[in-house]
Design a protein around this motif. Structure first.
Motif, PDB file in Angstrom:
ATOM      1  N   PRO A 129       7.359  -5.896  -9.360  1.00 56.10           N
ATOM      2  CA  PRO A 129       8.172  -6.524  -8.424  1.00 56.10           C
ATOM      3  C   PRO A 129       9.011  -5.489  -7.336  1.00 56.10           C
ATOM      4  O   PRO A 129       9.280  -5.908  -6.062  1.00 56.10           O
ATOM      5  N   SER A 130       9.534  -4.571  -7.764  1.00 53.13           N
ATOM      6  CA  SER A 130      10.032  -3.389  -6.499  1.00 53.13           C
ATOM      7  C   SER A 130       8.987  -3.143  -5.199  1.00 53.13           C
ATOM      8  O   SER A 130       9.280  -2.961  -4.460  1.00 53.13           O
ATOM      9  N   ASN A 167       7.154  -6.308   1.201  1.00 52.24           N
ATOM     10  CA  ASN A 167       7.829  -7.027   2.044  1.00 52.24           C
ATOM     11  C   ASN A 167       8.585  -7.087   2.964  1.00 52.24           C
ATOM     12  O   ASN A 167       8.104  -7.166   4.146  1.00 52.24           O
ATOM     13  N   ARG A 168       9.352  -6.025   2.402  1.00 55.11           N
ATOM     14  CA  ARG A 168      10.344  -5.288   3.605  1.00 55.11           C
ATOM     15  C   ARG A 168       9.592  -4.382   4.940  1.00 55.11           C
ATOM     16  O   ARG A 168       9.763  -4.665   6.177  1.00 55.11           O
ATOM     17  N   ALA A 194       6.810   1.724   3.117  1.00 57.73           N
ATOM     18  CA  ALA A 194       5.871   1.579   2.019  1.00 57.73           C
ATOM     19  C   ALA A 194       4.958   2.640   0.875  1.00 57.73           C
ATOM     20  O   ALA A 194       3.936   2.540   0.566  1.00 57.73           O
ATOM     21  N   GLU A 195       4.809   3.823   2.417  1.00 55.49           N
ATOM     22  CA  GLU A 195       4.139   5.262   2.121  1.00 55.49           C
ATOM     23  C   GLU A 195       4.215   5.456   0.227  1.00 55.49           C
ATOM     24  O   GLU A 195       3.640   5.676  -0.455  1.00 55.49           O
ATOM     25  N   PRO A 196       5.590   5.789   0.217  1.00 54.83           N
ATOM     26  CA  PRO A 196       5.977   6.293  -0.881  1.00 54.83           C
ATOM     27  C   PRO A 196       5.654   5.666  -2.203  1.00 54.83           C
ATOM     28  O   PRO A 196       5.035   5.827  -3.054  1.00 54.83           O
ATOM     29  N   VAL A 197       6.015   4.044  -2.041  1.00 55.16           N
ATOM     30  CA  VAL A 197       4.777   3.587  -3.065  1.00 55.16           C
ATOM     31  C   VAL A 197       4.090   3.274  -3.275  1.00 55.16           C
ATOM     32  O   VAL A 197       3.657   3.227  -4.538  1.00 55.16           O
ATOM     33  N   ILE A 198       3.254   3.117  -2.416  1.00 58.71           N
ATOM     34  CA  ILE A 198       1.459   3.376  -2.065  1.00 58.71           C
ATOM     35  C   ILE A 198       1.630   4.184  -2.907  1.00 58.71           C
ATOM     36  O   ILE A 198      -0.116   4.114  -3.331  1.00 58.71           O
TER      37      ILE A 198
END
Length: 71
Positions: free
Chosen positions: A3-4, A10-11, A28-32
């Motif tokens: 979910p995070s 989405n943000r 987005a980059e750190p999440v990816i």
């Protein structure tokens, strides 16, 4: 997909539509980069199916659907 991760994507899409690309990339980059192989594949699939979320365009604009003069 966690979910995070989905919230971050989405943000990032929202910020991109507001012409705030640098901020979108910072989210987005750190999440990816932190995603494992399986989540990475889910992210790729999500990005492909949600390209219009980032551009604010209709999906038909990218697929050629409902375009005048096309079959």
């Amino acid at each position: 997909m966690r979910p995070s991760t989905l919230r971050a994507l989405n943000r990032a899409a929202e910020l991109t539509r507001q012409n705030r690309l640098t901020e979108a990339m910072l989210i987005a980059e750190p999440v990816i980069l932190a995603a494992d192989f399986y989540e990475g594949e889910e992210i790729k699939a999500w990005l492909v199916s949600h390209v219009a979320d980032f551009t604010g365009e209709n999906r038909a604009d990218f697929t050629g659907e409902n375009r005048e003069g096309t079959d």
